[in-house]
Design an enzyme around this catalytic site. Structure first.
Site, mmCIF file in Angstrom:
data_model
loop_
_atom_site.group_PDB
_atom_site.id
_atom_site.type_symbol
_atom_site.label_atom_id
_atom_site.label_comp_id
_atom_site.label_asym_id
_atom_site.label_seq_id
_atom_site.Cartn_x
_atom_site.Cartn_y
_atom_site.Cartn_z
ATOM 1 N N SER A 327 36.237 135.074 144.181
ATOM 2 C CA SER A 327 34.712 135.546 144.086
ATOM 3 C C SER A 327 33.870 134.267 144.444
ATOM 4 O O SER A 327 34.459 133.119 144.401
ATOM 5 C CB SER A 327 34.524 135.924 142.802
ATOM 6 O OG SER A 327 34.028 134.686 141.995
ATOM 7 N N ASP A 328 32.609 134.600 145.033
ATOM 8 C CA ASP A 328 31.559 133.499 144.923
ATOM 9 C C ASP A 328 31.498 132.931 143.776
ATOM 10 O O ASP A 328 31.736 133.552 142.842
ATOM 11 C CB ASP A 328 30.590 133.891 145.863
ATOM 12 C CG ASP A 328 29.923 132.552 146.733
ATOM 13 O OD1 ASP A 328 30.330 131.413 146.020
ATOM 14 O OD2 ASP A 328 29.276 132.393 147.582
ATOM 15 N N TYR A 329 30.833 132.124 143.747
ATOM 16 C CA TYR A 329 30.467 131.209 142.389
ATOM 17 C C TYR A 329 29.536 131.923 141.350
ATOM 18 O O TYR A 329 28.526 132.277 141.612
ATOM 19 C CB TYR A 329 29.823 129.776 142.730
ATOM 20 C CG TYR A 329 29.682 128.638 141.716
ATOM 21 C CD1 TYR A 329 30.263 127.617 142.011
ATOM 22 C CD2 TYR A 329 28.667 128.898 140.659
ATOM 23 C CE1 TYR A 329 30.186 126.692 141.155
ATOM 24 C CE2 TYR A 329 28.536 127.782 139.876
ATOM 25 C CZ TYR A 329 29.390 126.605 140.028
ATOM 26 O OH TYR A 329 29.349 125.730 139.155
ATOM 27 N N ALA A 331 29.966 134.952 140.993
ATOM 28 C CA ALA A 331 29.526 136.280 141.528
ATOM 29 C C ALA A 331 30.140 137.387 140.327
ATOM 30 O O ALA A 331 29.475 138.504 140.509
ATOM 31 C CB ALA A 331 30.027 136.574 142.691
#
Ligand code: BGC
Length: 800
Positions: A327-329, A331
């Site tokens: 996942s992005d940070y 997210a």
């Protein structure tokens, strides 16, 4: 939560010890075997990277997964940074929580590593640190599974090359592959085996700050760059300790954020998604990318991190992706802000079931999944599959054999790498304008130039030359414009005057008088204006695209002296340069060039190297034109020739503005050099192509397009020959033109070259209303030239 405080390579204090030269591995090309192995999970689609799913790796993964407890499994699916790690000298269990303890949920990541409760870490800088965590994982944890260290190495680790948008302006994938390989080579000496790069998001809106991190507005150029990064980072063999796993980001369509505002929603047809936004991600996956990062944004109402259509249907079932998705940070946590999950448990369930395997910094997977599994809400098989995907990448990287930082740590810009990053910078510059002052164009500067005034807040700003997301450079190793031009002038017995003039942002005019005085004394003025590095990159959307602060006023004041001006524009995106284009004879876009900024600029200004960059994004006349891109769909009321600003323009009820032209000030693909080029004899190999041959997936070389390119000027120079295609008569309308081929060609004065482009299914097909790539019986026009305005054309059709 202040996540920036806990990351930022840029703010790290770096030890200064002996530099080490690393030899670049020659031509590291990833070529997947033609008879790619069938995937193990029975989707029937060939594996995107067979090296991830070999029988040997599957055997090891099976054996390990069998031994793992739930806690150990979940450990592989979470990621922490080094905030809150016990100090090396701290007593047992004594936590020295640093500046931002909540970033890691008040958990000590060192202890987590030792307990097998964490599989990877992000943005941990330096071999000493990575090795310390790695020792805890490998020596103390029960199953000795190594950690994977990921970092935002976007355009270099210690030796910095141009920002990705600048690299794209080179239109030189082989050079991009070389610099990417170089960055992997340096960063692996600090224990980093995973880059959160390349960002392959298409950016059509210059307001979006992250345009700087990608290859611009075009899917074809974007796909070429995407492949180059993967080949450079991952090499031929991922298990070599100097190669790194790439993380292709941000999947998907993050670049389409509405109004160019960071993290904003995106909404588009499946045709646009597949035809414009997906090709670079797909190219990266097909080149063997080991990991993908899910995007922050929602696409058509579903946040990407919880979107099974993107993460499972397209990525895995259609493209055969076998790596893992991170996942992005935070997210996963942000799914609650999106309003599609009311609780951490729900966010977790939706993300992992959609196909997000690793949770970056939400710390939900380890806290929520035990209960979700117990309650039967998430099947164990889903967790097992995610764990297997992570372990495959770790085995493929050879991490179990060599878990620690490689060789001697690189702590400085590497001398042996400087020629390459200098060349990359030279190739990235785009000469936008070069008018005559007197009898000759301002550039190149004559060797007889006796005095130069460098004016502007970017003329001597070493830290700014590396731009956003710039790895871990030592600022004192970066060459500024002032420094490089001073060295030249000293050698030639001339003078270099310097005046900052004003700040990058702010409204002070206190330095204007000194700037004007410097200009008065010099033969020629080099103005270094533009954005600071921080004004592009993440969370740096702009609603204004002018030169920031008081810089235009400074430019006007200096221009009033009547001295010839060369304007160097430093920016992470297209700016509005309308005043400058009218009043300044020479303008060169230099992006953020990296460690060798000043030396590369001096080489191009003095003509040791001719400029060869071409714009990867359209430069608007006014911010209100955004999003502005060349490959638009047609309208029922085209402005046809009514591009002149009213009242001269003829028609009113056509698709146009009443106060600005439709066209870009400087269009996609455009860029000048010190010579001139002519395209002629554009021909196609045949007039008719039977549909039965054309509408065949994978069909190659259906039509060959040839043209002659001649250097009609007086210097050796490089032209980027570009091929554009349009087809009319299909079931869905097609862009007014689309790039389908390009080639960098260097020619001596008077020299010609025959250009050849092959068009196959890949180049002729488009996405229909059933989301399928097809060729239909339609009429095609092809253009070959030096920009998206190419004029020489030829025609053919596809017939039943
Ligand atoms: C960015 C990513 C980056 C990640 C880790 C996020 O905020 O969107 O591009 O890789 O942070 O630093």
């Amino acid at each position: 939560m202040n996540k920036q405080a806990s990351r930022g390579f840029r703010h790290s204090t770096l030890a200064l010890s002996g530099a080490i030269a690393l030899a670049l591995g020659a031509g590291a090309v990833t070529s997947l075997p033609a008879q790619a192995r069938q995937r193990v999970d029975s989707t029937g689609v060939p594996a995107s990277n067979p090296a991830l799913v070999t029988p040997a790796i599957e055997k090891k993964v099976d054996a390990l997964v069998d031994k793992m407890t739930l806690k150990e499994k979940l450990g592989q699916l979470v990621q922490y940074n080094d905030v809150g790690a016990s100090a090396p000298t701290a007593a047992n269990g004594d936590k020295a929580i640093a500046d931002n303890p909540e970033a890691n949920n008040n958990v000590d990541p060192l202890q987590l590593a030792a307990n097998g409760g964490m599989g990877s870490m992000l943005n941990v800088v330096g071999a000493k640190k990575t090795n310390r965590f790695q020792r805890a994982a490998v020596e103390k944890s029960r199953l000795h599974i190594p950690l994977l260290f990921g970092a935002d190495i976007i355009h270099g680790y210690r030796t910095i090359y141009p920002v990705p948008l600048g690299l794209a302006a080179s239109w030189d994938p082989s050079m991009v592959q070389q610099v990417s390989h170089m960055a992997a080579n340096e960063a692996t000496t600090a224990g980093i085996r995973w880059f959160y790069s390349p960002m392959v998001d298409i950016a059509r809106d210059a307001r979006w700050g992250r345009a700087v991190e990608g290859a611009g507005e075009d899917p074809y150029l974007g796909a070429a760059m995407a492949r180059a990064y993967i080949r450079g980072y991952q090499g031929k063999d991922l298990s070599k300790p100097y190669n790194v796993a790439a993380s292709v980001k941000h999947f998907a369509a993050y670049g389409a954020a509405e109004a160019g505002r960071e993290y904003n929603t995106t909404d588009m047809s499946d045709i646009r998604l597949r035809q414009v936004y997906l090709p670079p991600y797909k190219a990266a996956v097909k080149a063997g990318a080991a990991t993908i990062m899910s995007a922050f944004n929602a696409l058509n109402g579903v946040p990407a991190t919880a979107d099974p259509y993107l993460l499972t249907d397209i990525l895995r079932k259609e493209w055969g992706f076998d790596g893992f998705v991170v996942s992005d940070y935070t997210a996963v946590k942000e799914l609650m802000n999106h309003g599609i999950a009311l609780t951490p448990a729900e966010a977790t369930r939706k993300a992992i079931e959609a196909g997000t395997d690793v949770d970056m910094m939400s710390h939900f997977y380890d806290s929520q999944l035990p209960t979700l599994i117990k309650q039967g809400k998430v099947p164990m098989s889903v967790v097992d599959e995610a764990v297997r995907r992570v372990l495959r990448v770790k085995f493929a990287l050879g991490l179990f054999q060599h878990p620690y930082a490689r060789g001697t740590e690189v702590t400085h810009a590497v001398k042996a790498h400087l020629p390459l990053v200098r060349k990359a910078a030279e190739q990235s510059f785009v000469l936008l304008q070069n008018k005559k002052v007197g009898s000759a164009p301002v550039l190149p500067l004559s060797d007889k130039t006796k005095s130069i005034a460098v004016i502007g807040p970017l003329g001597d700003a070493a830290g700014e030359m590396v731009g956003a997301w710039s790895g871990a450079p030592n600022v004192n190793e970066i060459v500024t414009v002032r420094k490089a031009l001073k060295a030249r002038m000293d050698k030639a017995g001339g003078h270099l005057y310097y005046a900052k003039g004003t700040d990058i942002q702010g409204d002070s005019t206190a330095g204007f008088a000194a700037a004007k005085q410097a200009a008065e004394k010099a033969d020629v003025v080099v103005m270094a204006l533009g954005e600071s590095g921080k004004m592009s990159g993440e969370a740096a959307a702009r609603a204004h695209l002018d030169l920031p602060g008081n810089q235009l006023a400074l430019l006007k004041a200096v221009q009033a002296t009547g001295k010839p001006i060369v304007l160097l524009v430093f920016s992470g995106r297209p700016l509005v340069l309308d005043w400058s284009a009218k009043h300044v004879p020479a303008i060169m876009e230099t992006w953020f060039p990296g460690t060798e900024a000043g030396s590369a600029i001096a080489n191009v200004l003095f003509g040791n190297v001719s400029p060869s960059g071409k714009l990867p994004m359209s430069f608007p006349r006014a911010v209100g034109q955004e999003p502005l891109y060349y490959n638009q769909f047609p309208t029922g009321r085209p402005a046809n020739g009514a591009d002149a600003k009213p009242p001269e323009g003829a028609a009113k009820y056509v698709s146009r503005y009443i106060d600005v032209r439709n066209t870009a000030l400087f269009p996609f693909g455009y860029g000048l050099t010190y010579s001139s080029f002519k395209f002629s004899n554009v021909k196609v190999s045949r007039q008719h192509v039977p549909l039965s041959q054309a509408n065949v997936k994978g069909a190659k070389n259906l039509v060959t397009v040839t043209a002659t390119l001649t250097n009609t000027g007086k210097r050796e120079a490089t032209e980027v020959a570009q091929l554009y295609v349009r087809n009319r008569g299909a079931s869905v309308e097609q862009p007014v033109r689309s790039l389908k081929g390009f080639e960098r060609v260097t020619l001596k004065p008077g020299q010609s070259k025959q250009l050849t482009f092959h068009l196959g299914f890949h180049e002729l097909s488009f996405v229909n209303t059933h989301s399928k790539w097809v060729v239909e019986p339609t009429d095609y026009t092809v253009w070959v030239g030096g920009s998206s305005l190419a004029k020489q054309s030829a025609h053919f059709n596809v017939t039943h």
